[in-house]
Design an enzyme around this catalytic site. Structure first.
Site, PDB file in Angstrom:
ATOM      1  N   LYS A 289       2.141  -5.190 -18.476  1.00 22.65           N
ATOM      2  CA  LYS A 289       2.337  -3.768 -18.253  1.00 22.65           C
ATOM      3  C   LYS A 289       2.984  -3.150 -19.488  1.00 22.65           C
ATOM      4  O   LYS A 289       3.963  -3.672 -20.012  1.00 22.65           O
ATOM      5  CB  LYS A 289       3.213  -3.544 -17.022  1.00 22.65           C
ATOM      6  N   GLU A 377       4.516  -1.170   4.067  1.00 21.82           N
ATOM      7  CA  GLU A 377       5.259  -0.175   4.840  1.00 21.82           C
ATOM      8  C   GLU A 377       5.348  -0.540   6.322  1.00 21.82           C
ATOM      9  O   GLU A 377       6.389  -0.318   6.962  1.00 21.82           O
ATOM     10  CB  GLU A 377       4.616   1.199   4.678  1.00 21.82           C
ATOM     11  N   ARG A 405       1.663   5.497   6.569  1.00 23.16           N
ATOM     12  CA  ARG A 405       0.987   4.210   6.706  1.00 23.16           C
ATOM     13  C   ARG A 405       1.634   3.339   7.786  1.00 23.16           C
ATOM     14  O   ARG A 405       1.070   2.321   8.175  1.00 23.16           O
ATOM     15  CB  ARG A 405       1.004   3.463   5.374  1.00 23.16           C
TER      16      ARG A 405
END
Length: 636
Positions: A289, A377, A405
């Site tokens: 990243k 979640e 969600r």
């Protein structure tokens, strides 16, 4: 390796020749490394000009080049997950010169958007949806007898969600032709296993190996079952020695990898071979990243996204110093630490939003009471429910859009059992440049219809702190919703005190018109009231409503105006109207809030202006309704 973000457009002669992936596919394979270098430098420049997601895009530059080089996009389908990896993809798909308008009103979205380009095959804002969507596309191609390839790129932690594994197991069941690329950028799973693994990965992806593999299966069918089982076990053990293949092989995918996702000499031939293989394929790549930009490589979390880079002042100019106001997420984080010092039973849970939710300090100071459950979640809420059953007091920090969600868990596992769980709901209302995928437009509507819930909407920084304290001490499910960014600058009391549940307060006394403000639009309500000589009430609670205050305002005024940064449908204004209707009381009510559309990206203040929720818009809407009431009275 770049160390600074360029403030002037870099020279990118090869990239400038790429108007579409068709142009890219005409390049010599030897030119791809130069293209990737120029693409990375151009990406650094454009994100510096606009701000936005940063590290993830830098990490997929080579992958993006290789995918568009090997696959016939947009006919072949390419699905990005998480969608903020898509910036290099947008540059290569005809939108290079529009990148300066990224995330601005009427400009490019910060995520894939189907309306924007045929190359954006699926809109992605929430994570972990790519495998399900790509599987649907692969099945559609098979059912319509279309020869088309489908690729899902899943990374930046998105594989941590259960939905991804649900899709993997179904893909195996269908046997659909699709490729899943697990972009493991060290924000996700597994460890690097070295050069030997790259050798085997290339071998496993080769036509020769797969022909031998298929041919061997045909031959072994003629032998006893024990010989077939032995060969299968030997292949599995061989792969298991050099890669974490067993999990995905057991789930039914042909697993290849890990390979270096920045090595085009490995990546391109591997993708070329995989393109010809039938059935579900899994390619595991390792990327970094922030690749190519030193500070982002060193701090991938801090450089996940950046703000617009302002030029340094010159010619003796003093630097521009802007006043610093407290962000709501930091107010939550400070309250969480302060409350934890007083309450040893407090535990904190977040679904992969530690930094975004202001929990970094808590995670370091109270490490044994902090639970980051990754992008899961649903699990976060049921985990909290289990903790609450057995004596802990969980605080769940979650973005409004991500709470959607876990709605079933909120209802079934927490509210139905009336469990003591506190919710800090961040990014409520519009979120500006991130657009509709991240807007917290619906939480007041979907929370207030759930029995046992307490729902609070603070108007400023201090109310946020005191409401969080109040929610924590309420013996049941309680939510405090607050927006992204900074507040109006109200001083914050360090002492925490309990607020009376379901009670608002008058902020300005006026005549005839009463504005009932729910949340952080209170400042605009007060400004509008000055021009209209209206009463303003800071309602504070959406559930339970302060019905005594509503009755008093209805007694003394001709028009009630409700104001909220939530959809009008089912929101706080609807709650006021429902109450008046239950009392058989006729009273004109003007509900102001978010309209029944998905609101695009842009500056937060401009978006509020566009939909009439700024000071001027509020005044105009009220005057229009007053005129309509007068006209009705005069004609009847």
């Amino acid at each position: 390796m770049f160390q600074e973000i360029p403030l002037t457009r870099p020279a990118t002669p090869l990239l400038d020749r790429i108007g579409s992936p068709a142009d890219l596919r005409r390049l010599d394979e030897a030119e791809l490394a130069t293209l990737a270098l120029q693409l990375r430098e151009f990406l650094l420049y454009t994100v510096g000009q606009t701000g936005g997601h940063f590290g993830a895009g830098l990490g997929v530059v080579e992958l993006t080049v290789a995918l568009h080089y090997i696959y016939n996009t947009p006919e072949d389908r390419l699905v990005w997950d998480v969608g903020h990896q898509c910036y290099p993809h947008k540059i290569l798909t005809g939108r290079r010169e529009r990148m300066s308008g990224m995330r601005k009103a009427k400009g490019l979205a910060g995520f894939p958007k189907r309306e924007e380009s045929p190359y954006d095959t699926f809109g992605v804002g929430h994570s972990s949806t790519s495998i399900s969507a790509a599987l649907g596309m692969a099945i559609a191609a098979r059912q319509q007898n279309i020869d088309r390839h489908t690729v899902a790129v899943i990374g930046d932690g998105a594989m941590t969600a259960g939905m991804a594994f649900e899709a993997i197991t179904h893909a195996t069941h269908t046997g659909a032709n699709m490729l899943v690329i697990l972009n493991d950028n060290q924000m996700s799973i597994s460890k690097s296993t070295g050069g030997l693994n790259t050798y085997f990965s290339r071998m496993w992806a080769s036509k020769t190996y797969n022909q031998i593999r298929s041919g061997g299966k045909s031959v072994l069918k003629k032998f006893p079952r024990s010989a077939t089982d032995l060969a299968a076990r030997l292949e599995e053990y061989m792969k298991g020695m050099v890669s974490p293949a067993t999990l995905f092989e057991e789930l039914g995918f042909n697993y290849i990898g890990p390979i270096d996702g920045h090595d085009l000499d490995v990546l391109v031939p591997t993708l070329r071979n995989l393109r010809e293989l039938p059935g579900p394929q899994m390619l595991h790549i390792r990327t970094r990243k922030g690749k190519g930009f030193g500070p982002a490589e060193e701090d991938p979390v801090g450089f996940h996204a950046i703000s617009k880079i302002e030029p340094k002042p010159g010619n003796g100019q003093a630097p521009i110093v802007k006043p610093t106001l407290a962000k709501y997420q930091d107010i939550f984080g400070r309250w969480l630490c302060d409350q934890a010092e007083q309450s040893p039973e407090l535990v904190a849970i977040t679904p992969a939003m530690c930094e975004g939710s202001g929990m970094l300090d808590f995670s370091e100071r109270f490490a044994d009471r902090f639970y980051d459950v990754a992008i899961a979640e649903q699990h976060a809420l049921t985990l909290a429910a289990g903790m609450a059953c057995d004596g802990l007091k969980p605080v769940v920090a979650i973005y409004s859009t991500f709470l959607q969600r876990a709605y079933d868990q909120l209802i079934h596992d927490i509210a139905l059992q009336n469990l003591d769980v506190t919710f800090g709901i961040d990014r409520a209302g519009l979120v500006g440049e991130d657009g509709p995928t991240h807007a917290g437009a619906f939480d007041l509507s979907f929370l207030r219809c759930i029995p046992n819930m307490i729902v609070m909407a603070p108007a400023d920084e201090n109310e946020t702190r005191q409401m969080l304290h109040t929610a924590y001490h309420y013996p049941g499910p309680a939510a405090v919703r607050y927006p992204r960014g900074t507040g109006p600058g109200v001083s914050i009391e360090q002492d925490m005190h309990l607020m009376e549940i379901g009670k608002g307060r008058i902020q300005r006394q006026g005549q005839k018109i009463a504005i009932l403000s729910f949340g952080t639009l209170l400042a605009s309500a007060l400004n509008a009231a000055e021009e209209l000589d209206a009463t303003v009430a800071d309602m504070r609670f959406v559930k339970p409503l302060d019905t005594d205050l509503i009755d008093a305002l209805a007694d003394d005024h001709d028009l009630l105006v409700t104001l909220e940064e939530n959809v009008i449908a089912g929101g706080a204004g609807s709650a006021v109207s429902e109450y008046l209707n239950q009392q058989n009381r006729w009273m004109p009510v003007l509900q102001l809030g978010l309209p029944d559309v998905f609101i695009d990206h842009g500056k937060h203040g401009q978006l509020l202006c566009d939909i009439g929720l700024d000071d001027v818009g509020i005044v105009a809407s009220i005057r229009q309704r007053v005129a309509q009431i007068l006209e009705f009275k005069n004609t009847h």
